[in-house]
Design an enzyme around this catalytic site. Structure first.
Site, mmCIF file in Angstrom:
data_model
loop_
_atom_site.group_PDB
_atom_site.id
_atom_site.type_symbol
_atom_site.label_atom_id
_atom_site.label_comp_id
_atom_site.label_asym_id
_atom_site.label_seq_id
_atom_site.Cartn_x
_atom_site.Cartn_y
_atom_site.Cartn_z
ATOM 1 C CE1 TYR A 141 -11.998 -4.272 -9.115
ATOM 2 C CE2 TYR A 141 -11.900 -2.624 -7.365
ATOM 3 C CZ TYR A 141 -11.373 -3.193 -8.506
ATOM 4 O OH TYR A 141 -10.214 -2.685 -9.051
ATOM 5 C CG ASP A 236 -12.657 -5.694 0.337
ATOM 6 O OD1 ASP A 236 -12.424 -4.590 0.873
ATOM 7 O OD2 ASP A 236 -12.445 -5.909 -0.875
ATOM 8 C CE LYS A 264 -10.192 5.465 -2.663
ATOM 9 N NZ LYS A 264 -10.432 4.010 -2.786
#
Length: 423
Positions: A141, A236, A264
């Site tokens: 994802y 990622d 984050k």
């Protein structure tokens, strides 16, 4: 107002009653718990329940919730203003800190989320190479930008939606999909599309189809194929970054990507992301180059203050990672022993402070084997754990996150609960 009452109101005004599908409890036959506060390894809902938390805001709370030093830095920064839409010294300090401590990153650009970081990195890779096609992997994802919603993981797997409505065919036609942990599938895609692949993006540790570590040699093989075919390699590291050691998965596995995306965790849980890498590629980004990307809130002073405080703590205290690995071995290794003792046909995957219990007896190495998990059995397990005040992600296909705030006593409590369930 209680969680049930809040949910009844929420569904009237918010699609599905939640602002992100991964917060929905529908797949486990429950309603979301509305969280009021968090501290250390615990979250507290509006019904005054205290839960031992293994979600950690989906990973960034690596030091635990509401760490005093981080809270203090946020309060102090907010006294000067919440947002300026202008350059600040703190974002320069953040960029310098990342570039000095992550060997693969020579220049970095702040954004507001992992999705935005991925979207921007892909655009830069296309601009730099002059090519259009992107290779991703089933079950990985990379946020909800159009081009990446092809056989994605995370909430898309949970809801059973293989792709997303509203994504034009044209947006996804240049997205090629490989099989995670299968180098032959990568080689085939590159050979069939020779000269047209701009970048390959992957989670170096799959963490959105449950937890699926790379097989030995897989990441190194991907790096070699990207070099051979002149393809930009994008890691990622929204989940693995600053978690599997300070330099993330690329440091852990000693594989250097061309570009890296973060989420984050670099804001200690606040809305922030970043992408960075080789200087020659990043110089394509406006205003220096002709690849446009912008954001009024990028480098927000409050998020930078929180993130810098967390990253500096992690960098200064390497013993934090040693402790996280010890807790990971204790928890996930303990679950493996329970499964063997109780002769339960389940599988545990883990690495460091990340792990997942799959309700399948197969070894889980990719999207297909992860999807073979029995989600109904997971649902029963989830409800039992929630009833015993242990807060897990409401999906078979999400990882468990351990924080530095977790104690051995917390882990013992969790293992005792799991043992009683299976016994």
């Amino acid at each position: 107002m209680k969680s049930e009452e809040l949910f009844e109101k929420a569904v009237q005004f918010i699609p599905g009653g939640v602002n992100s599908p991964v917060r929905a409890f529908g797949s486990v036959g429950e309603i979301p718990r509305f969280i009021k506060k968090a501290k250390g390894a615990y979250v507290y809902d509006v019904d005054h329940n205290k839960y031992l938390d293994y979600v950690g805001s989906w990973g960034p709370m690596i030091l635990g919730h509401n760490r005093p030093e981080i809270l203090e830095s946020v309060i102090k920064a907010s006294e000067s203003g919440l947002s300026f839409g202008a350059a600040t010294a703190r974002e320069v300090e953040m960029a310098e800190f990342i570039c000095e401590n992550i060997p693969s990153i020579e220049m970095v650009r702040m954004v507001n989320s992992g999705t935005e970081a991925v979207m921007s990195a892909i655009r830069v890779a296309r601009g730099y190479t002059g090519k259009d096609k992107i290779i991703k992997f089933e079950g990985c994802y990379h946020g909800h930008c159009d081009a990446m919603l092809v056989k994605a993981g995370s909430g898309v797997m949970t809801s059973g939606v293989p792709d997303s409505a509203g994504v034009p065919v044209g947006c996804a036609q240049d997205t090629l999909t490989g099989v995670y942990n299968d180098l032959a599938s990568v080689q085939r895609l590159m050979e069939e599309n020779e000269g047209s692949v701009a970048a390959l993006i992957l989670e170096p540790v799959g963490a959105n189809m449950g937890l699926v570590p790379p097989k030995e040699g897989f990441l190194q093989g991907v790096r070699a194929l990207c070099d051979k075919h002149n393809v930009i390699l994008i890691f990622d590291e929204v989940i693995s970054g600053f978690r599997l050691g300070f330099t993330g998965a690329q440091g852990f596995y000693q594989v250097v990507p061309d570009l890296t995306t973060y989420g984050k965790i670099i804001g200690a849980g606040m809305p922030v992301g970043a992408y960075g890498g080789k200087k020659e590629i990043m110089e394509m980004v406006a205003p220096l180059g002709n690849v446009y990307q912008a954001g009024t809130l990028s480098g927000n002073p409050i998020a930078m203050a929180a993130g810098l405080t967390q990253l500096k703590l992690l960098h200064k205290r390497p013993q934090i990672y040693k402790r996280l690995e010890e807790l990971g071995e204790k928890l996930f290794g303990g679950i493996q022993k329970i499964l063997q003792e109780c002769e339960v046909p389940c599988t545990v995957n883990f690495i460091g402070s990340l792990g997942c219990l799959f309700f399948t007896e197969e070894i889980v190495v990719d999207y297909t084997t992860a999807k073979n998990s029995d989600t109904k059995l997971f649902s029963e397990f989830f409800k039992y754990m929630l009833g015993h005040k242990i807060y897990l992600a409401p999906s078979q296909f999400e990882a468990m996150f351990i924080s530095y705030a977790h104690s051995e006593k917390d882990v013992d409590k969790t293992l005792d609960c799991i043992h009683k369930y299976f016994k």
